[in-house]
Design a protein around this motif. Structure first.
Motif, mmCIF file in Angstrom:
data_model
loop_
_atom_site.group_PDB
_atom_site.id
_atom_site.type_symbol
_atom_site.label_atom_id
_atom_site.label_comp_id
_atom_site.label_asym_id
_atom_site.label_seq_id
_atom_site.Cartn_x
_atom_site.Cartn_y
_atom_site.Cartn_z
ATOM 1 N N PHE A 235 0.831 -1.197 0.000
ATOM 2 C CA PHE A 235 0.000 0.000 0.000
ATOM 3 C C PHE A 235 0.872 1.256 0.000
ATOM 4 O O PHE A 235 2.062 1.209 0.330
ATOM 5 C CB PHE A 235 -0.943 0.003 1.206
ATOM 6 N N LEU A 236 0.241 2.386 -0.363
ATOM 7 C CA LEU A 236 0.919 3.678 -0.396
ATOM 8 C C LEU A 236 1.728 3.893 0.879
ATOM 9 O O LEU A 236 1.208 3.719 1.977
ATOM 10 C CB LEU A 236 -0.134 4.790 -0.505
ATOM 11 N N GLY A 237 2.983 4.265 0.720
ATOM 12 C CA GLY A 237 3.779 4.638 1.882
ATOM 13 C C GLY A 237 4.386 3.470 2.653
ATOM 14 O O GLY A 237 4.966 3.656 3.716
ATOM 15 N N ALA A 238 4.257 2.250 2.137
ATOM 16 C CA ALA A 238 4.785 1.094 2.877
ATOM 17 C C ALA A 238 6.315 0.988 2.745
ATOM 18 O O ALA A 238 6.961 0.309 3.534
ATOM 19 C CB ALA A 238 4.133 -0.192 2.374
ATOM 20 N N ASN B 286 -1.042 10.265 -0.452
ATOM 21 C CA ASN B 286 -1.233 8.923 0.122
ATOM 22 C C ASN B 286 -1.933 8.913 1.469
ATOM 23 O O ASN B 286 -2.555 7.930 1.848
ATOM 24 C CB ASN B 286 0.131 8.265 0.346
ATOM 25 N N ASP B 287 -1.790 10.010 2.221
ATOM 26 C CA ASP B 287 -2.231 9.955 3.613
ATOM 27 C C ASP B 287 -3.738 9.970 3.797
ATOM 28 O O ASP B 287 -4.220 9.751 4.901
ATOM 29 C CB ASP B 287 -1.618 11.119 4.396
ATOM 30 N N ILE B 288 -4.479 10.223 2.718
ATOM 31 C CA ILE B 288 -5.929 10.334 2.883
ATOM 32 C C ILE B 288 -6.518 9.061 3.496
ATOM 33 O O ILE B 288 -7.452 9.115 4.291
ATOM 34 C CB ILE B 288 -6.623 10.690 1.535
ATOM 35 N N PHE B 289 -5.920 7.923 3.162
ATOM 36 C CA PHE B 289 -6.449 6.662 3.707
ATOM 37 C C PHE B 289 -6.122 6.514 5.186
ATOM 38 O O PHE B 289 -6.897 5.949 5.955
ATOM 39 C CB PHE B 289 -5.934 5.472 2.906
ATOM 40 N N MET B 290 -4.941 7.008 5.587
ATOM 41 C CA MET B 290 -4.608 6.990 7.021
ATOM 42 C C MET B 290 -5.522 7.966 7.758
ATOM 43 O O MET B 290 -5.986 7.694 8.862
ATOM 44 C CB MET B 290 -3.165 7.468 7.262
ATOM 45 N N ASP B 291 -5.741 9.121 7.117
ATOM 46 C CA ASP B 291 -6.572 10.141 7.761
ATOM 47 C C ASP B 291 -7.964 9.608 8.086
ATOM 48 O O ASP B 291 -8.553 9.970 9.095
ATOM 49 C CB ASP B 291 -6.727 11.363 6.835
ATOM 50 N N MET B 292 -8.472 8.750 7.219
ATOM 51 C CA MET B 292 -9.817 8.219 7.457
ATOM 52 C C MET B 292 -9.861 7.423 8.757
ATOM 53 O O MET B 292 -10.910 7.236 9.356
ATOM 54 C CB MET B 292 -10.250 7.326 6.280
ATOM 55 N N PHE B 293 -8.699 6.965 9.156
ATOM 56 C CA PHE B 293 -8.593 6.189 10.397
ATOM 57 C C PHE B 293 -8.224 7.109 11.564
ATOM 58 O O PHE B 293 -8.789 7.022 12.650
ATOM 59 C CB PHE B 293 -7.509 5.125 10.194
ATOM 60 N N ASP B 294 -7.262 8.013 11.296
ATOM 61 C CA ASP B 294 -6.673 8.825 12.373
ATOM 62 C C ASP B 294 -7.431 10.106 12.672
ATOM 63 O O ASP B 294 -7.419 10.601 13.792
ATOM 64 C CB ASP B 294 -5.237 9.247 11.974
ATOM 65 N N GLY C 32 6.297 8.221 -6.975
ATOM 66 C CA GLY C 32 6.484 8.435 -5.544
ATOM 67 C C GLY C 32 7.164 9.772 -5.356
ATOM 68 O O GLY C 32 7.603 10.404 -6.306
ATOM 69 N N ARG C 33 7.245 10.193 -4.098
ATOM 70 C CA ARG C 33 7.944 11.438 -3.819
ATOM 71 C C ARG C 33 9.418 11.287 -4.177
ATOM 72 O O ARG C 33 10.090 12.202 -4.576
ATOM 73 C CB ARG C 33 7.821 11.775 -2.332
ATOM 74 N N GLU C 34 9.878 10.056 -3.991
ATOM 75 C CA GLU C 34 11.284 9.809 -4.259
ATOM 76 C C GLU C 34 11.376 8.925 -5.490
ATOM 77 O O GLU C 34 11.012 7.753 -5.445
ATOM 78 C CB GLU C 34 11.885 9.082 -3.053
ATOM 79 N N GLY C 35 11.791 9.514 -6.607
ATOM 80 C CA GLY C 35 11.926 8.701 -7.814
ATOM 81 C C GLY C 35 13.073 7.728 -7.592
ATOM 82 O O GLY C 35 13.847 7.870 -6.661
ATOM 83 N N ILE C 36 13.158 6.733 -8.457
ATOM 84 C CA ILE C 36 14.257 5.786 -8.306
ATOM 85 C C ILE C 36 15.564 6.521 -8.588
ATOM 86 O O ILE C 36 15.636 7.346 -9.476
ATOM 87 C CB ILE C 36 14.081 4.622 -9.296
ATOM 88 N N ASP C 37 16.555 6.214 -7.809
ATOM 89 C CA ASP C 37 17.837 6.892 -7.924
ATOM 90 C C ASP C 37 18.486 6.563 -9.271
ATOM 91 O O ASP C 37 19.029 5.491 -9.484
ATOM 92 C CB ASP C 37 18.726 6.413 -6.773
#
Lengths: 308, 458
Positions: A10-13, B153-161, A39-44
């Motif tokens: 999932f996003l951010g994992a 991405n955080d919108i899904f966490m926000d729904m929880f938090d 992603g915020r960080e593209g592949i290097d």
């Protein structure tokens, strides 16, 4: 043959961090990377150019979504023209990769690919937050051959144990490891190979889980397509659905593990009265979603009986 | 004679109709028809207008969207976009990623912001050009997808938090949506589609907790502005069809992940129209023209109650869909009985009708053969035939010309024998010269002159 790994999560994992380290481990092989995310960080880029890796990016939605699937298949076929030894696909955090095996099974397009398995990265702290809010979480976990609980440095033992328990509840057989900073131990890949080899072995759970069980009787006026759609409505809240059915004179074998709906034509005899068994772990909302699905297809479902 | 748009309006008013309306969701694909890439049609009003006019001409729609880009609002609100040549742009940065402040209402887009001036101008021009016959769709980014563009991405966490934050952010996104609706309706849009792909990602419980109110407000607002509404989702939204119905849109659009027949039973209970759900990749992009016609006929035949039904692609059409596939779909919706017959005959005639093809290598006069689905009813075929007729007038007795309509069995057999797969098309002296895209007068004349010269040189 070209090997292919699928990286989900999932996003951010922490998929991108994991991917960078994973690529280093694979150094020496001719590789193509297919990234389905900005992603915020593209592949290097520097790291990749040192390794001589070509990166394709597909953005704008999940590669498994009906509106991007064409692009995914095209890029994958293009990558194959290069005859790399390895293709690594990093799916978007919002993707539902349930169909990956079906996509790769298209012999005419991807006959040259050997699927080496799916690795799912989850966030030790945040999984429980998104597990219920984002439906794709379960799907990503359920099709994975190896699950890596990442960011354990940010969690205490209780949080990690809770995360493991949450996953075990739905997917009791899954191979799991803890890590932080996206590190991956080489022996985990060995386990992954074994897991993929065992794909066709029945994974059946013993009684100690406090199983939920239901028995669904299907009428024979249901079509194969409708049966698939019916199962899709509740499959992610189960970990096993199995049975033989006869629909309109055609025989089918229903055999679902995790979120994967698998309805195959079957040559043998079907004599069990169109019953399929549905199994889930404790605390899984299987009954509720099964009832809802049976309501949708009420003219095609004979009855739903709760097991003990 | 009633106009094409009237059939769609009647469907959206939930009246019984004697035919089914068809809406090709040609966003970036419109560009392909006139040789522009996705970025060009989404940023250049002149090119967009030209592409949309071609969609209107070739696909004979009851309704069509003016622009299909869910990033227009996000771009105005500070998201950086990444552009591509064969699809809409994607969001690269999220301005609210590191803050839980809710943007001030004063930041809601105005008509002068971002690409809105271009979009509104094209809407007005389309309204003048085809608005009398064709219903026009304005597509807005749904509140949940817009919230995720802004927050990341955080919108899904926000729904929880932080449920309150999510409610407040969705309120803001709903305000944005309402304003965009006002601009689009003022520019002449008949139907507003609220497009929210992320809806399929949440459970129905979460939908009710967070999304029921914003969507209900939006659809009420659209109704008050005297326009029709569509709730447009993609992905497996099966579980959410019922809660979507409760937000009270005039119609719902779904893709191939949903069983349209069963979903329609639900939408019928709420008396809401439903549209869909031709598969984008397996059928529209990779299928043959016959596959596409067959899919649509089968779909319509499976649905007993044709009231409240719209035939459409499951989502924004992939850029490279072959033109003839969409032409085939249009024909299937427009003339289902004829096309059902064609498909049946296509399979049947291969064995039992003998056709003699001309001896193309020894022709004495140039032969122009026009293969059509039916030049009276299929728009693209009408234009193809029209182009051929103009050429015939120009060349007179110097050429022979003949039309083969696919509605006749022997013509189907001829197509099979010739290897003609895509209609309409023009063959000159047995060689395929133009397929689906209508040649200009000059192009066709040049091709015929070349063919005449070839025969003369033999």
């Amino acid at each position: 043959m070209t090997g292919l790994y699928l990286i989900t999560g999932f996003l951010g994992a922490g998929k991108t961090t994991f991917l960078k380290k994973f690529i280093r481990q694979m150094a020496g092989q001719r590789m193509r990377i297919l990234v389905n995310e900005f992603g915020r960080e593209g592949i290097d880029g520097k790291l990749l150019s040192e390794l001589g890796v070509l990166v394709d990016e597909i953005n704008n939605g999940s590669i498994f979504c009906s509106c991007r699937l064409d692009k995914f298949e095209a890029v994958l076929q293009d990558a194959l023209m290069d005859a790399p030894e390895l293709i690594i696909v990093e799916a978007s955090g919002l993707s539902d990769p349930t169909n990956i095996r079906k996509i790769l099974a298209q012999q005419d397009k991807f006959g040259g690919i050997e699927f080496l398995g799916s690795i799912c990265i989850v966030d030790a702290v945040n999984l429980k937050k998104v597990f219920d809010t984002a439906r794709v979480c379960k799907k990503q976990i359920s099709i994975s051959d190896l699950l890596i609980i990442n960011k354990t440095d940010l969690a205490d033992e209780m949080q990690i144990a809770e995360t493991e328990q949450l996953i075990r509840q739905f997917y009791p057989h899954i191979v799991m490891h803890r890590t932080s900073f996206g590190d991956m131990k080489p022996q985990w890949l060995e386990e992954l190979r074994d897991a993929v080899k065992e794909e066709d072995m029945p994974r059946f759970q013993t009684k100690d889980l406090g199983l939920q069980k239901a028995l669904v009787t299907i009428k024979d006026n249901m079509t194969g397509y409708e049966l698939t759609k019916f199962l899709e409505m509740f499959v992610e809240d189960t970990y096993r659905i199995k049975g033989f059915v006869k629909l309109g004179g055609e025989h089918y074998l229903v055999d679902c593990v995790g979120s994967m709906v698998d309805v195959k034509p079957y040559d043998g005899l079907v004599e069990n009265g169109n019953k399929i068994v549905v199994l889930a772990g404790p605390g899984m909302p299987m009954q509720k979603s099964l009832e809802k699905a049976a309501q949708w297809y009420r003219d095609k479902i004979e009855r739903v009986e709760r097991g003990d | 004679m009633s106009k094409p748009k009237d059939l769609l309006f009647a469907t959206l008013r939930h009246e019984a109709t004697n035919a089914v309306p068809w809406v090709p969701f040609a966003g970036v694909h419109a560009g392909k028809l006139v040789g522009y890439d996705a970025t060009e049609v989404l940023t250049d009003g002149e090119k967009l207008y030209k592409a949309l006019m071609e969609v209107n001409k070739l696909y004979k729609p009851n309704g069509q969207p003016v622009v299909f880009d869910l990033q227009i609002e996000a771009e105005i609100l500070g998201c950086e976009l990444v552009w591509t040549k064969d699809g809409p742009p994607s969001v690269k940065t999220h301005p609210l990623e590191d803050t839980t402040d809710i943007p001030c209402k004063c930041t809601v887009p105005t008509k002068e912001d971002g690409r809105l001036p271009m979009v509104l101008d094209v809407m007005r021009r389309m309204k003048v050009a085809v608005g009398d016959t064709t219903a026009l769709y304005g597509l807005i980014c749904g509140p949940f997808t817009l919230a995720s563009h802004l927050r990341g991405n955080d919108i899904f966490m926000d729904m929880f938090d932080d449920e309150d934050y999510v409610h407040n952010l969705l309120d803001y996104c709903t305000e944005v949506g309402k304003k965009i609706c006002e601009y689009y309706i003022e520019a002449g849009m008949d139907i507003i589609a609220v497009v929210d792909p992320l809806v399929s990602q949440v459970s129905s419980d979460h939908f009710e907790e967070f999304l029921s109110k914003p969507f209900t407000e939006l659809f009420d607002h659209i109704r008050n502005l005297k326009a029709f509404s569509s709730f447009f989702v993609c992905g497996n939204a099966t579980r959410n069809i019922e809660v979507m119905c409760k937000t009270n849109p005039d119609s719902i659009s779904v893709d191939e992940n949903v069983d349209l027949v069963k979903a329609k039973e639900i939408t019928d209970r709420y008396n809401i129209a439903i549209g869909g759900n031709i598969p984008l990749t397996s059928v529209m992009l990779h299928g043959t023209q016959q596959d596409n016609m067959k899919y649509v006929i089968d779909l319509m035949d499976k649905i007993e109650n044709k009231k409240n039904l719209i035939i459409a692609p499951g989502c924004d059409m992939p850029f490279d869909i072959p033109v003839e596939n969409t032409i085939g779909i249009a024909q299937a919706v427009l003339q289902p009985d004829d096309v059902r017959e064609m498909i049946k005959n296509y399979v049947a005639v291969q064995e039992d009708i003998q056709v003699d093809l001309p001896d193309y290598d020894h022709l004495e006069k140039t032969l122009v053969e026009v293969f059509t689905l039916d030049s009276l009813t299929c728009a693209a075929c009408t234009y193809m035939m029209g182009a051929a007729n103009v050429a015939k007038e120009h060349f007179g007795d110097a050429i022979d010309m003949v039309e083969y309509k696919f509605t006749k069995k022997e013509n189907i057999a001829r197509c099979v024998k010739m290897g003609v797969t895509n209609l309409p098309c023009i063959y000159i002296n047995g060689k395929l010269k133009f397929s689906s895209i209508i040649p200009s007068k000059d192009e066709l004349q040049t091709a015929i002159e070349t063919a005449i010269a070839e025969i003369n040189s033999k």
